[in-house]
Motif scaffolding. Structure first.
Motif, mmCIF file in Angstrom:
data_model
loop_
_atom_site.group_PDB
_atom_site.id
_atom_site.type_symbol
_atom_site.label_atom_id
_atom_site.label_comp_id
_atom_site.label_asym_id
_atom_site.label_seq_id
_atom_site.Cartn_x
_atom_site.Cartn_y
_atom_site.Cartn_z
ATOM 1 N N GLN A 102 0.831 -1.203 0.000
ATOM 2 C CA GLN A 102 0.000 0.000 0.000
ATOM 3 C C GLN A 102 0.870 1.259 0.000
ATOM 4 O O GLN A 102 0.585 2.217 -0.714
ATOM 5 N N GLU A 103 1.934 1.243 0.779
ATOM 6 C CA GLU A 103 2.845 2.386 0.800
ATOM 7 C C GLU A 103 3.513 2.574 -0.562
ATOM 8 O O GLU A 103 3.683 3.707 -1.020
ATOM 9 N N PHE A 104 3.876 1.469 -1.220
ATOM 10 C CA PHE A 104 4.464 1.564 -2.555
ATOM 11 C C PHE A 104 3.461 2.177 -3.528
ATOM 12 O O PHE A 104 3.800 3.084 -4.297
ATOM 13 N N GLU A 105 2.224 1.688 -3.510
ATOM 14 C CA GLU A 105 1.216 2.205 -4.436
ATOM 15 C C GLU A 105 0.946 3.685 -4.183
ATOM 16 O O GLU A 105 0.769 4.454 -5.126
ATOM 17 N N THR A 106 0.947 4.102 -2.929
ATOM 18 C CA THR A 106 0.775 5.518 -2.592
ATOM 19 C C THR A 106 1.953 6.339 -3.102
ATOM 20 O O THR A 106 1.765 7.422 -3.669
ATOM 21 N N LEU A 107 3.169 5.832 -2.928
ATOM 22 C CA LEU A 107 4.367 6.518 -3.428
ATOM 23 C C LEU A 107 4.291 6.721 -4.937
ATOM 24 O O LEU A 107 4.556 7.814 -5.437
#
Length: 107
Positions: free
Chosen positions: A4-9
């Motif tokens: 999720q953090e990767f997709e947000t980044l």
């Protein structure tokens, strides 16, 4: 870094969201260059044993398209970064999204 953090980044940096082009597979997300069908990343869930022989369980990973010299310098050197799973190992690397890789390295 989590998936999720990767997709947000990726969204915050490139204004790109994953699409899910594989029939009946709603976990494998492909990130494409804006206005193009070319991929720059693919996020998926795989068996750990695919990147760490003998390790059990599943892990979210992202395959990233990179310059060969970048791959040579960090694959197998930085924690959580491996030569690409299921892609051309000259142009792609795999990052485990399990917290083993430094977030700054991914960014």
């Amino acid at each position: 870094m989590t998936r999720q953090e990767f997709e947000t980044l990726v969204f915050d940096t490139y204004n790109v969201k994953a699409d899910y082009p594989f029939e009946e597979d709603f976990e494998t997300g492909v990130f494409r260059h804006e206005g193009s069908r070319k991929w720059f990343a693919i996020a998926m869930n795989i068996e750990y044993g695919r990147i760490i022989p003998g390790r059990n369980g599943d892990v979210d990973v992202v395959n990233l398209k990179c310059a060969p010299e970048v791959i040579e310098s960090i694959a197998g050197v930085e924690p959580g970064i491996y030569r690409a799973y299921h892609m051309n190992k000259t142009h792609w690397l795999t990052v485990a999204l399990d917290g083993s890789c430094d977030d700054e390295t991914v960014a």
